[in-house]
Enzyme design. Structure first.
Site, PDB file in Angstrom:
ATOM      1  CE  LYS A 149       7.709  -0.135  -0.266  1.00  0.00           C
ATOM      2  NZ  LYS A 149       7.793  -0.706   1.102  1.00  0.00           N
ATOM      3  CE1 TYR A 200       9.506  -4.014  -1.844  1.00  0.00           C
ATOM      4  CE2 TYR A 200       7.146  -3.964  -1.505  1.00  0.00           C
ATOM      5  CZ  TYR A 200       8.417  -3.845  -1.003  1.00  0.00           C
ATOM      6  OH  TYR A 200       8.604  -3.579   0.316  1.00  0.00           O
TER       7      TYR A 200
END
Length: 355
Positions: free
Chosen positions: A113, A146
């Site tokens: 991702k 992230y």
């Protein structure tokens, strides 16, 4: 020098296999989770909630690791909440360890991702990256938890003078119960249901995924790269993709997975057939299967995560990763993806998690 590891998320797929790898190579290993595993010989369990700062500090009072491996996250309803909560997990942990002055290295496990975007804009038009995915590609102009986790590691590393590595696996194939992103076990459960009911083992994803090249990450490979990076000075302060090192097409692999279970394979049908919808009414059926076959887990939700498998198999592009960054530094691990699935299925059956 003496090395002691704190594996954060030790009950999950990545954490469990990382703990096993480190223990097998002589490390002292603490395993942190809300419910840490008790069945790994040598693992020192640390029960803690990363969102409870006071409780976390108490749980870590006698733990002063030289290395930390962060393999956990918590899914929230929005990406804004994902960012807030998952950045806080990392911040609370590293703040609790900071006064000990013991840390030499922190490894953070994230995933693809990083390149494909957050859940809210996953692999959407306008943000599709070039493939194979490379660590040198810039961050997307999108909010992403992230990135927030990475930034917490970078800030703590500057403050406390430890080194870091970031590890970005593709779909992780390995055994863990209660994991939120678990393609291998999800497909095993789905195939088991198909065998029980006579339903076809239908590919749920997109044409691009069916025909395109793909790779995945065996949890054993992730663990090996994490240990390699911790032991390799040249690897410090770098980000690394990590996959098995081979490529495949689902049009090739799907029929082989079906054959392992003895079910009828059905490929790309001209439209996406969401697995989440396919399995939406299977909870009671699985509970009955668990009773009849004497399985260890009757709660379908603790084994299967069809929503996440749909994300991976429904992507509008082929997705594979480049591992040149770790290869040029000496990481030589390789794993057959077909064997990754078969090994997992065999282990699930041996543990009475599938019939």
């Amino acid at each position: 020098m003496q090395r002691s590891a704190l594996v954060v998320g030790a009950s999950g797929i990545g954490g469990r296999y990382t703990a096993r790898e480190l223990l097998a190579n002589g490390w002292t290993v603490y395993g942190l989770a809300r419910h840490p595993p008790r069945d790994l010989p040598g693992l020192i369990p640390v029960a803690a909630d990363l969102l409870d700062e006071v409780g976390l500090q108490a749980a870590l009072a006698d733990v002063a690791p030289t290395h930390v491996f962060i393999t956990t996250w918590m899914r929230q309803d929005t990406e804004a909440e994902n960012i807030r909560v998952n950045a806080l997990l990392v911040r609370n942990l590293l703040d609790a360890l900071s006064p000990k002055k013991s840390l030499r290295h922190v490894a953070l496990v994230t995933g693809l991702k990083h390149y494909l975007g957050p859940f809210e804009a996953y692999a959407s038009s306008g943000t599709l990256p070039d493939t194979p995915l490379r660590e040198s590609q810039p961050r997307l102009p999108l909010d992403n938890f992230y990135y927030a986790q990475e930034d917490e590691v970078y800030a703590a590393a500057a403050r406390d003078r430890f080194t870091w590595t970031i590890h970005r696996p593709h779909s992780i194939i390995g055994m863990a119960v209660g994991n939120a992103m678990n393609m291998g076990t999800t497909l095993a459960v789905y195939a088991s249901i198909c065998k029980e009911t006579g339903r076809p083992f239908r590919f749920p994803g997109s044409e691009a995924q069916w025909n395109g090249l793909c790779d995945v990450t065996d949890a054993r490979m992730l663990a090996k790269q994490l240990r390699w990076a911790a032991d390799n000075d040249a690897a410090k302060n770098e980000a690394f993709n990590i996959t098995n090192g081979d490529y495949f097409r689902w049009s090739w692999l799907w029929r082989r997975l079906a054959a392992w279970f003895g079910v009828q394979a059905e490929g790309w049908s001209g439209t996406v057939q969401a697995l989440e919808a396919e399995m939406a009414n299977d909870a009671e059926l699985w509970s009955e299967m668990a009773r009849r076959h004497h399985l260890q887990e009757a709660d379908l939700r603790r084994l299967a995560s069809p929503w996440h498998t749909d994300l991976d198999l429904g992507r509008p592009i082929e997705v594979m990763t480049d591992m040149a960054n770790s290869r040029r530094l000496g990481f030589a691990g390789w794993q057959s993806t077909e064997d990754s699935f078969y090994d997992l299925f065999t282990a699930l059956r041996a543990e009475r998690l599938i019939p």
